[in-house]
Design a protein around this motif. Structure first.
Motif, PDB file in Angstrom:
ATOM      1  N   UNK A 148      52.233  52.918  64.090  1.00  8.51           N
ATOM      2  CA  UNK A 148      51.971  54.220  63.499  1.00  8.51           C
ATOM      3  C   UNK A 148      52.649  54.301  62.137  1.00  8.51           C
ATOM      4  N   UNK A 149      51.973  54.904  61.167  1.00  8.11           N
ATOM      5  CA  UNK A 149      52.516  55.014  59.825  1.00  8.11           C
ATOM      6  C   UNK A 149      53.656  56.027  59.832  1.00  8.11           C
ATOM      7  N   UNK A 150      54.835  55.647  59.325  1.00  6.13           N
ATOM      8  CA  UNK A 150      55.979  56.563  59.335  1.00  6.13           C
ATOM      9  C   UNK A 150      55.752  57.763  58.411  1.00  6.13           C
ATOM     10  N   UNK A 151      56.161  58.931  58.854  1.00  2.00           N
ATOM     11  CA  UNK A 151      56.072  60.197  58.116  1.00  2.00           C
ATOM     12  C   UNK A 151      54.636  60.547  57.720  1.00  2.00           C
ATOM     13  N   UNK A 152      53.675  60.126  58.527  1.00  5.75           N
ATOM     14  CA  UNK A 152      52.265  60.402  58.232  1.00  5.75           C
ATOM     15  C   UNK A 152      51.988  61.899  58.167  1.00  5.75           C
ATOM     16  N   UNK A 153      52.627  62.694  59.025  1.00  4.81           N
ATOM     17  CA  UNK A 153      52.420  64.149  59.010  1.00  4.81           C
ATOM     18  C   UNK A 153      52.887  64.762  57.699  1.00  4.81           C
ATOM     19  N   UNK A 180      48.032  55.079  44.867  1.00  6.22           N
ATOM     20  CA  UNK A 180      48.497  53.697  44.750  1.00  6.22           C
ATOM     21  C   UNK A 180      49.136  53.196  46.031  1.00  6.22           C
ATOM     22  N   UNK A 181      48.980  51.894  46.239  1.00  4.71           N
ATOM     23  CA  UNK A 181      49.547  51.231  47.407  1.00  4.71           C
ATOM     24  C   UNK A 181      50.270  49.967  46.970  1.00  4.71           C
ATOM     25  N   UNK A 182      51.479  49.767  47.488  1.00  2.00           N
ATOM     26  CA  UNK A 182      52.195  48.511  47.317  1.00  2.00           C
ATOM     27  C   UNK A 182      51.738  47.564  48.416  1.00  2.00           C
ATOM     28  N   UNK A 183      51.564  46.288  48.066  1.00  2.52           N
ATOM     29  CA  UNK A 183      51.194  45.263  49.042  1.00  2.52           C
ATOM     30  C   UNK A 183      52.275  44.194  48.989  1.00  2.52           C
ATOM     31  N   UNK A 184      52.856  43.886  50.140  1.00  5.37           N
ATOM     32  CA  UNK A 184      53.946  42.908  50.239  1.00  5.37           C
ATOM     33  C   UNK A 184      53.606  41.855  51.290  1.00  5.37           C
ATOM     34  N   UNK A 185      54.241  40.687  51.186  1.00  6.09           N
ATOM     35  CA  UNK A 185      54.054  39.639  52.187  1.00  6.09           C
ATOM     36  C   UNK A 185      52.789  38.844  51.945  1.00  6.09           C
ATOM     37  N   UNK A 186      52.413  38.051  52.939  1.00  6.47           N
ATOM     38  CA  UNK A 186      51.229  37.197  52.798  1.00  6.47           C
ATOM     39  C   UNK A 186      49.945  37.890  53.237  1.00  6.47           C
ATOM     40  N   UNK A 189      47.636  53.872  60.809  1.00  2.81           N
ATOM     41  CA  UNK A 189      48.384  52.734  61.359  1.00  2.81           C
ATOM     42  C   UNK A 189      48.370  51.598  60.356  1.00  2.81           C
ATOM     43  N   UNK A 190      49.368  50.741  60.479  1.00  2.00           N
ATOM     44  CA  UNK A 190      49.419  49.567  59.615  1.00  2.00           C
ATOM     45  C   UNK A 190      50.526  48.640  60.064  1.00  2.00           C
ATOM     46  N   UNK A 191      50.594  47.489  59.425  1.00  2.00           N
ATOM     47  CA  UNK A 191      51.639  46.529  59.780  1.00  2.00           C
ATOM     48  C   UNK A 191      52.853  46.618  58.868  1.00  2.00           C
ATOM     49  N   UNK A 192      52.864  47.588  57.956  1.00  2.00           N
ATOM     50  CA  UNK A 192      53.998  47.795  57.066  1.00  2.00           C
ATOM     51  C   UNK A 192      53.921  47.003  55.771  1.00  2.00           C
ATOM     52  N   UNK A 193      52.885  46.215  55.583  1.00  2.00           N
ATOM     53  CA  UNK A 193      52.766  45.413  54.371  1.00  2.00           C
ATOM     54  C   UNK A 193      51.927  46.088  53.294  1.00  2.00           C
ATOM     55  N   UNK A 194      51.214  47.155  53.643  1.00  2.00           N
ATOM     56  CA  UNK A 194      50.495  47.971  52.664  1.00  2.00           C
ATOM     57  C   UNK A 194      51.019  49.392  52.836  1.00  2.00           C
ATOM     58  N   UNK A 195      51.673  49.898  51.789  1.00  2.00           N
ATOM     59  CA  UNK A 195      52.310  51.213  51.900  1.00  2.00           C
ATOM     60  C   UNK A 195      51.944  52.099  50.715  1.00  2.00           C
TER      61      UNK A 195
END
Length: 169
Positions: free
Chosen positions: A53-58, A99-105, A70-76
């Motif tokens: 679940x995406x943190x602080x979505x509300x 805008x979205x930051x993308x991290x990891x592989x 929902x996400x795996x935390x690599x796109x925020x």
């Protein structure tokens, strides 16, 4: 004589230990019917299950009117900063880009942003899934340039909702 005494001490200690064990077993059997004994499994912690679940979505929904599911935390979701390699999403009902930051592989994010018409890619290979009515469409987002998606890529100019972003390096 000394050897006999040592042997008797060992035998006596063994018998005492056996008697203690016997009493312990008898005591646990006598309380088994009372329901006061709990199994060790009942006391151990449960399994941690990640629901992604995406943190602080509300809070984000209330402040920015963006549904992040929902996400795996690599796109925020991120504040837009020029020349930082962010994914940029443009929608008709938003005054500014999102805008979205993308991290990891690799990463993924499910969300709902209505009326999306353009996405600027970054250094990642990115695909987005969108819906228009009951129809689902996928678009490949070009690296480091603008890609027409949704209404901009639709012959009828219909508004599309962005529902998923997937990126890989």
């Amino acid at each position: 004589m000394k050897l006999q005494r040592t042997s008797w001490r060992i035998v006596g200690a063994a018998m005492a230990a056996g008697a203690v064990a016997w009493l312990a077993i008898g005591a646990s059997e006598s309380t088994a019917g009372t329901g006061s004994v709990a199994s060790v499994a009942d006391e151990s912690p449960g399994y941690a299950v990640e629901k992604y679940a995406y943190p602080q979505a509300d809070k984000i929904l209330a402040e920015k009117n963006i549904v992040l599911k929902r996400g795996d935390g690599h796109i925020t979701l991120a504040d837009c900063v020029t020349d930082t390699g962010q994914l940029e999403v443009w929608a008709h009902d938003k005054a500014d880009k999102i805008c979205f930051d993308v991290k990891g592989t690799s990463g993924w994010l499910t969300l709902e942003i209505p009326a999306v018409y353009g996405i600027r890619g970054n250094d990642y290979e990115t695909q987005v899934d969108m819906t228009v009515g009951t129809e689902e469409k996928s678009f490949d987002v070009a690296k480091n340039t603008w890609t027409a998606v949704g209404a901009s890529a639709d012959e009828q100019g219909r508004d599309h909702m962005l529902v998923e972003i997937r990126s890989t390096k």
